[in-house]
Scaffold this active site. Sequence first.
Site, PDB file in Angstrom:
ATOM      1  N   ILE A 155       0.830  -1.202   0.000  1.00 11.03           N
ATOM      2  CA  ILE A 155       0.000   0.000   0.000  1.00 11.03           C
ATOM      3  C   ILE A 155       0.866   1.255   0.000  1.00 11.03           C
ATOM      4  O   ILE A 155       0.654   2.181  -0.791  1.00 11.03           O
ATOM      5  CB  ILE A 155      -0.965  -0.004   1.194  1.00 11.03           C
ATOM      6  N   ASP A 174      11.102   2.666   6.502  1.00 13.24           N
ATOM      7  CA  ASP A 174      10.735   1.250   6.519  1.00 13.24           C
ATOM      8  C   ASP A 174      12.032   0.454   6.652  1.00 13.24           C
ATOM      9  O   ASP A 174      13.029   0.801   6.014  1.00 13.24           O
ATOM     10  CB  ASP A 174      10.010   0.864   5.227  1.00 13.24           C
ATOM     11  N   CYS A 205       1.885   1.719   7.811  1.00 12.62           N
ATOM     12  CA  CYS A 205       2.564   0.599   8.461  1.00 12.62           C
ATOM     13  C   CYS A 205       1.578  -0.203   9.313  1.00 12.62           C
ATOM     14  O   CYS A 205       0.555   0.317   9.752  1.00 12.62           O
ATOM     15  CB  CYS A 205       3.714   1.105   9.325  1.00 12.62           C
ATOM     16  N   PRO A 206       1.865  -1.485   9.540  1.00 11.70           N
ATOM     17  CA  PRO A 206       1.019  -2.273  10.434  1.00 11.70           C
ATOM     18  C   PRO A 206       1.206  -1.810  11.876  1.00 11.70           C
ATOM     19  O   PRO A 206       2.205  -1.152  12.207  1.00 11.70           O
ATOM     20  CB  PRO A 206       1.541  -3.705  10.244  1.00 11.70           C
ATOM     21  N   ASN A 211       5.248   0.368  17.652  1.00 12.30           N
ATOM     22  CA  ASN A 211       4.886   1.640  17.014  1.00 12.30           C
ATOM     23  C   ASN A 211       3.520   2.166  17.435  1.00 12.30           C
ATOM     24  O   ASN A 211       3.002   3.085  16.800  1.00 12.30           O
ATOM     25  CB  ASN A 211       4.976   1.533  15.487  1.00 12.30           C
ATOM     26  N   THR A 232      -4.365   6.124   7.039  1.00 12.65           N
ATOM     27  CA  THR A 232      -5.274   5.097   6.535  1.00 12.65           C
ATOM     28  C   THR A 232      -4.784   3.719   6.974  1.00 12.65           C
ATOM     29  O   THR A 232      -5.204   2.706   6.426  1.00 12.65           O
ATOM     30  CB  THR A 232      -5.360   5.141   4.990  1.00 12.65           C
ATOM     31  N   ARG A 234      -3.632   2.130  10.786  1.00 10.00           N
ATOM     32  CA  ARG A 234      -4.294   1.643  11.990  1.00 10.00           C
ATOM     33  C   ARG A 234      -4.480   2.818  12.944  1.00 10.00           C
ATOM     34  O   ARG A 234      -3.601   3.659  13.094  1.00 10.00           O
ATOM     35  CB  ARG A 234      -3.473   0.543  12.671  1.00 10.00           C
ATOM     36  N   ASP A 258      -8.813   7.904   8.241  1.00  9.93           N
ATOM     37  CA  ASP A 258      -9.788   6.886   7.860  1.00  9.93           C
ATOM     38  C   ASP A 258      -9.892   5.822   8.939  1.00  9.93           C
ATOM     39  O   ASP A 258     -10.742   4.936   8.859  1.00  9.93           O
ATOM     40  CB  ASP A 258      -9.393   6.236   6.527  1.00  9.93           C
ATOM     41  N   GLU A 263     -12.499   3.327  17.291  1.00 10.64           N
ATOM     42  CA  GLU A 263     -13.546   3.224  16.271  1.00 10.64           C
ATOM     43  C   GLU A 263     -14.474   2.029  16.448  1.00 10.64           C
ATOM     44  O   GLU A 263     -15.559   1.998  15.867  1.00 10.64           O
ATOM     45  CB  GLU A 263     -12.916   3.151  14.885  1.00 10.64           C
ATOM     46  N   HIS A 295     -13.404   4.363   8.041  1.00 17.85           N
ATOM     47  CA  HIS A 295     -12.700   3.146   7.624  1.00 17.85           C
ATOM     48  C   HIS A 295     -13.238   2.634   6.288  1.00 17.85           C
ATOM     49  O   HIS A 295     -13.578   1.454   6.138  1.00 17.85           O
ATOM     50  CB  HIS A 295     -12.820   2.051   8.694  1.00 17.85           C
TER      51      HIS A 295
END
Length: 329
Positions: A155, A174, A205-206, A211, A232, A234, A258, A263, A295
């Site tokens: 992504i 990264d 990033c996940p 993080n 967009t 997490r 997003d 949420e 989301h």
Amino acid sequence: MRTILFSSQTYDQDSFTAASQPDANELHFQPARLTLDTAALAHDYEVVCPFINDDLSAPVLEQLAAGRTRLIALRSAGYNHVDLPAAKRLGLSVVRVPAYSPHAVAEHAVALILALNRRLHRAYNRTREGDFTLHGLTGFDLVGKTVGVVGTGQIGATFGKIMAGFGCKLLCFDPYPNADLLALGAQYVSLPELLAGSHIISLHCPLTADNKHLINSTSLATLKHGAMLINTGRGALVNTPALIDALKSGQLGYLGLDVYEEEAQLFFEDRSDLPLQDDVLARLLTFPNVIITAHQAFLTREALSAIAGTTLNNIEAWKNGTPQNLIEG
């Protein structure tokens, strides 16, 4: 093979029904969110198919296992909401959709950038009320601006390519540099250098233990004054209350979200006739330079089709004893 899809919406039913082979699976679409109170609905379903805001904590997994569930087939890429050690202890296999349409999420991030920059949300509301003035709608050219990409997986890399097409300079963070972005002239730097040097920062990033709250009051203070932040990825990558002070001071000039850390009790539900109980979210929604979507970045026809197809293939492969996209606990 009996499968129950929690948190399912009309678009889920449409995409899974279109992708499913006749008689291959018995699919039950359950709009309720998976929680400890609703886990009993999965009794005698071998496969439980949850979405991102479903509860997959140890108590819920224990109830699912007691009800003879054997497979957790996530219809998402992220799995930070799953207690993997508990799943392993209970003998539950967990599979996921590692990729569906990176273009869907990347393009939504770009849409947030363009809407915030050119004040499209304000212009839309203004012209509908007969106000055709332009004051307060001045934006900036994207060409030549520096865009920070935090996380350059599929992504993030897709997003970076789009922004390079606008003529932007790319700063990336990264541990695994992407060759395609390097070929476009992207520079990999430390996170502090990226935050301090970018006009626009986009998170892709996940979420990990390391993080969580990557963006906080300390890191926000290092941004260029008036920088734009897009998330967009997490919700918990951002310490949301810290955004309010940064917006009030002007340190943060634009915010597009997003995802939101709290949420789970809000998104994917119509709560328009109820008072908003989340004070932080309510405060964010008062800022004219903030856009929050619920989301929806994944929500394209192509992505929904890919999610359904991969999920059903995951279930079939597991049933045949050759599991794919398995998450190890």
